[in-house]
Design a protein around this motif. Sequence first.
Motif, mmCIF file in Angstrom:
data_model
loop_
_atom_site.group_PDB
_atom_site.id
_atom_site.type_symbol
_atom_site.label_atom_id
_atom_site.label_comp_id
_atom_site.label_asym_id
_atom_site.label_seq_id
_atom_site.Cartn_x
_atom_site.Cartn_y
_atom_site.Cartn_z
ATOM 1 N N LEU A 33 0.836 -1.205 0.000
ATOM 2 C CA LEU A 33 0.000 0.000 0.000
ATOM 3 C C LEU A 33 0.868 1.251 0.000
ATOM 4 C CD1 LEU A 33 -2.598 -1.196 2.666
ATOM 5 C CD2 LEU A 33 -2.862 -1.222 0.179
ATOM 6 N N TYR A 66 -1.047 -0.002 7.889
ATOM 7 C CA TYR A 66 -1.654 -1.053 7.082
ATOM 8 C C TYR A 66 -2.521 -1.906 7.998
ATOM 9 C CZ TYR A 66 -1.363 -4.880 3.537
ATOM 10 O OH TYR A 66 -1.607 -5.837 2.603
ATOM 11 N N LYS A 68 -4.997 -4.824 7.958
ATOM 12 C CA LYS A 68 -5.551 -5.888 7.122
ATOM 13 C C LYS A 68 -6.974 -6.219 7.547
ATOM 14 C CE LYS A 68 -4.491 -10.542 5.437
ATOM 15 N NZ LYS A 68 -3.648 -11.749 5.636
ATOM 16 N N PHE A 73 -5.957 1.984 4.981
ATOM 17 C CA PHE A 73 -4.609 2.579 5.018
ATOM 18 C C PHE A 73 -4.809 4.088 5.081
ATOM 19 C CE2 PHE A 73 -0.193 2.232 4.871
ATOM 20 C CZ PHE A 73 0.386 2.938 3.839
#
Lengths: 113, 115
Positions: A33, A66, A68, A73
């Motif tokens: 990202l 980040y 998940k 983000f």
Amino acid sequence: GDSVTQMEGPVTLSEEAFLTINCTYTATGYPSLFWYVQYPGEGLQLLLKATKADDKGSNKGFEATYRKETTSFHLEKGSVQVSDSAVYFCALSVTGTASKLTFGTGTRLQVTL
Amino acid sequence: KAGVTQTPRYLIKTRGQQVTLSCSPISGHRSVSWYQQTPGQGLQFLFEYFSETQRNKGNFPGRFSGRQFSNSRSEMNVSTLELGDSALYLCASSLSGPGGFETQYFGPGTRLLVL
């Protein structure tokens, strides 16, 4: 397919205000990202990146983590300056097509005195 | 180290013509990617070249083509221009060996206006 969703702009803030620009993603693989910034009349500059879950990218006072679990983000800065006025793009790339960046639509930030 | 350079910076063409844009990557970078930026569609990936071979391709018609030379410089060509091809075309370079992602460095872009 892969996609990135950013909050709509423009975002107008006073100098020294706190900035958050939201970014969420959908990816078929395990993405890296990025946040890129584009100043008027210029190309894109990499602002920060994160390549695995829970990584925090940081640069010039900007940070993004980040996440998940929330596929997010988000970009943050504690105190913006007039010179931060630009368009900010969230982007991802996935393994296998590593050189292909998928971008969000961009968020224009305007910082006033 | 010099950055990514793109020529020309500005270009005006008419419908039906063709155009060639050039990109010189950072010295030592072997991967060159091209993107189209428009107000309506945003930033879209066109294609990527690595060691003179097209490695990835986006969803653009065949009028858009590219190539890469042995010195890693790249050109993209758009044939039979349409009004909708008016855009900022950005080139990015990276080291990008097989299977890995390296940071992409962008040039200033070529702004194409089709009349």
